[in-house]
Design an enzyme around this catalytic site. Structure first.
Site, mmCIF file in Angstrom:
data_model
loop_
_atom_site.group_PDB
_atom_site.id
_atom_site.type_symbol
_atom_site.label_atom_id
_atom_site.label_comp_id
_atom_site.label_asym_id
_atom_site.label_seq_id
_atom_site.Cartn_x
_atom_site.Cartn_y
_atom_site.Cartn_z
ATOM 1 C CG ASP A 230 35.707 43.837 80.415
ATOM 2 O OD1 ASP A 230 36.025 44.633 81.294
ATOM 3 O OD2 ASP A 230 36.359 43.704 79.360
ATOM 4 C CB THR B 91 38.831 47.008 79.818
ATOM 5 O OG1 THR B 91 38.169 46.376 80.915
ATOM 6 C CG2 THR B 91 38.265 46.444 78.522
#
Length: 309
Positions: free
Chosen positions: A52, A123
């Site tokens: 990320d 995620t």
């Protein structure tokens, strides 16, 4: 193509395509390196990984360097730091540049665009090895409306065996079309709902119960859900909850609208993407490729009352 230089929007799309391909490489490298560097942001269902962080730096820095007047809003809070040059993507897709800009967007200037970035959508699924749920989302908004987007799916084909090309980049512009994906509709009369995997609630389930579905699919990622609509694996994406944000929906919405689908809040209101809009989609999400009204009409009033846009 005409001899005139391409419209700004198409130059931006060509660069964004290359930047999304770079993001794919970073996501794959972090995963194969084994150390995901997982941090909890607000809890166990709100995670951030090294992917990320690196992908956001890569996307935002690459765009800002090339187009300094863009407004870029990304999911991750990152300190402004000296960027590792290895994360910068300066290239552009010649393939994208072959297409002419739709007339109504040909005058758009750099400072009129807001780019919404989700460096890694899904995620939690990424950390759990559900790799096909993961997407990189770069949405382009003009005048508060999602008009173009790029979705990279870094692990597309990851279960297809040796020889299959890993990953794909899908892009689209309203009034131009969508590229990199085959449009397919759910069989006539089938009602397949796709919804959240890790953010379920009473409200989410009340809304789904009212849809009278033949099947309910629970997966991670807004990008992934919209891809499933476009590929005919699901008929409606129903999320009666304030959980997702503008960077989750901007790119998927633009791509869905470019194939004549529809994405709104649970009340049927369009989402707004101005730079100073609130990030939370507090009215939930309802999206379909076809037959939007069938699903919108089945959202219970009790659900609408609890989800104030």
């Amino acid at each position: 193509m005409s001899s005139a230089s391409p419209a700004f929007l198409m130059r931006l799309m060509a660069s964004t395509f290359s930047i999304a391909e770079k993001a794919q490489t970073i996501v794959q490298q972090v995963m194969s390196g084994g150390d995901l560097g997982i941090v909890e942001k607000t809890g166990a269902n709100d995670l951030q990984t090294k992917a990320d962080r690196l992908v956001q730096i890569s996307i935002c820095s690459s765009l800002a360097r090339k187009f300094p007047n863009l407004t870029i809003i990304g999911e991750e809070e990152l300190p402004s730091q000296d960027v590792d040059e290895g994360l910068i993507e300066a290239g552009q897709s010649e393939e994208v540049l072959k297409y002419s800009c739709p007339t109504q967007y040909s005058h758009i200037k750099e400072d009129e665009i807001v780019v919404w970035v989700d460096p890694l959508d899904g995620t939690k699924e990424y950390t759990e090895g559900l790799l096909d749920h993961v997407t990189v989302l770069i949405g382009i908004a003009y005048d508060g409306k999602a008009i173009a987007g790029v979705i990279n799916q870094p692990y597309y084909n990851y279960q297809a065996g040796a020889g299959a090309v890993l990953g794909r980049t899908i892009w689209g512009v309203l009034n131009l079309g969508v590229f990199g994906i085959q449009l397919k509709e759910v069989p006539e009369g089938k009602h397949i709902i796709i919804t959240t995997r890790s953010h379920s609630s009473r409200l989410v389930n009340d809304c789904i119960d009212a849809m009278n579905a033949d099947e309910v699919i629970r997966v991670g990622g807004a990008g992934n859900k919209v891809i499933q609509l476009i590929e005919g694996k699901a008929s409606a994406y129903v999320f009666a909850s304030p959980g997702c944000k503008k960077w989750d929906t901007c790119a998927p919405e633009a791509i869905l609208h470019a194939v004549s689908g529809k994405l709104t809040d649970i009340h049927g209101n369009p989402l707004q993407y101005h730079k100073d809009v609130k990030y939370m989609n507090s009215g939930g999400v309802l999206a379909t490729l076809r037959n939007f009204d069938y699903y919108a009409s089945r959202v219970p009033d009790s659900v609408k009352k609890e989800l104030v846009p």
